[in-house]
Design an enzyme around this catalytic site. Structure first.
Site, PDB file in Angstrom:
ATOM      1  N   LEU A  20       0.831  -1.215   0.000  1.00 10.84           N
ATOM      2  CA  LEU A  20       0.000   0.000   0.000  1.00 10.84           C
ATOM      3  C   LEU A  20       0.862   1.261   0.000  1.00 10.84           C
ATOM      4  CD1 LEU A  20      -2.805  -1.057   2.525  1.00 10.84           C
ATOM      5  CD2 LEU A  20      -2.877  -1.135   0.040  1.00 10.84           C
ATOM      6  N   CYS A  21       1.933   1.245  -0.812  1.00 10.78           N
ATOM      7  CA  CYS A  21       2.823   2.410  -0.877  1.00 10.78           C
ATOM      8  C   CYS A  21       3.134   2.750  -2.330  1.00 10.78           C
ATOM      9  CB  CYS A  21       4.103   2.148  -0.082  1.00 10.78           C
ATOM     10  SG  CYS A  21       4.899   0.560  -0.404  1.00 10.78           S
ATOM     11  N   GLY A  22       2.112   2.641  -3.183  1.00 12.19           N
ATOM     12  CA  GLY A  22       2.271   3.008  -4.581  1.00 12.19           C
ATOM     13  C   GLY A  22       3.286   2.128  -5.285  1.00 12.19           C
TER      14      GLY A  22
END
Length: 226
Positions: free
Chosen positions: A87-89
């Site tokens: 969930l960090c691009g």
């Protein structure tokens, strides 16, 4: 059909959830700020050590240290640094993609000859590469929640001893260089052998007027492990 009591209960539940998520957001923001400050504060120290070491190597060619000597590359150690969580691009995928490009490009012959050792730091990279036909000799998932300097120091000591023993001939690291909270630059650096040039520009370091005490060689010996 929901009664008025049910509706009021749901509204109360939503408000409670709002308060919890607001508190979690504040905690996360504080942690992010501390992490960002640590990175920013460490950069000048790291940059100056690197600059001084590169400068010494560029002006002094007689240091008798095997960590400086270029030799025929028969085996490479590749360190891949990713995060433990998602969930960090594109943070992790950019590193994985860059590693794949290297392994299928310049390092293809080493991989085909089983002469490419991979060290995966972080769960995401470790999960990706261990499930594929790569020679992962070092797996370090889940270390960032309790990361200590001793881990990095221990890993480098292990790689340095293998380099000095002739078991590996080059050490590369792939990681995301911090620019800001929303911007990182995927970077590849050569750790060993140590190069006598600026790793940012690829040009020899500019001649700076330093006075060295006790002497250049003693300073180099002290800086290399750091």
């Amino acid at each position: 059909m929901a009664t008025l009591r049910d509706i009021k209960g749901r509204i109360k539940g939503v408000k409670s959830t709002q308060q919890i998520t607001k508190a979690m957001k504040m905690v996360a923001a504080a942690r992010l700020r501390r992490a960002q400050e640590n990175i920013i504060n460490a950069k000048p120290y790291s940059k100056k050590i690197s600059e001084l070491l590169q400068h010494l190597l560029s002006i002094e060619k007689n240091f008798n240290n095997p960590l400086f000597f270029e030799r025929e590359v028969k085996r490479i150690a590749l360190i891949v640094v990713t995060s433990d969580r998602g969930l960090c691009g594109g943070f992790n995928m950019n590193i994985i993609r860059k590693t794949e490009e290297m392994v299928q490009g310049d390092l293809a012959s080493f991989r085909e000859g089983n002469n490419l050792d991979m060290y995966c730091i972080g769960k995401k990279g470790n999960d990706y590469f261990t499930k594929r036909p790569y020679n992962v000799v070092g797996s370090y998932p889940g270390i960032f929640s309790h990361l200590k300097f001793e881990f990095a120091s221990g890993l480098i000591k292990d790689l340095t001893s293998k380099y000095l023993a002739g078991e590996i001939d080059k050490v590369l690291v792939v990681y995301n260089e911090f620019r800001s909270v929303i911007q990182q630059r995927t970077t590849v650096e050569q750790l060993l052998p140590i190069k006598a040039m600026d790793t940012k520009t690829g040009e020899p370091v500019k001649d700076l007027d330093y006075i060295y005490e006790p002497d250049k060689e003693a300073i180099v010996r002290e800086l290399i492990p750091k």
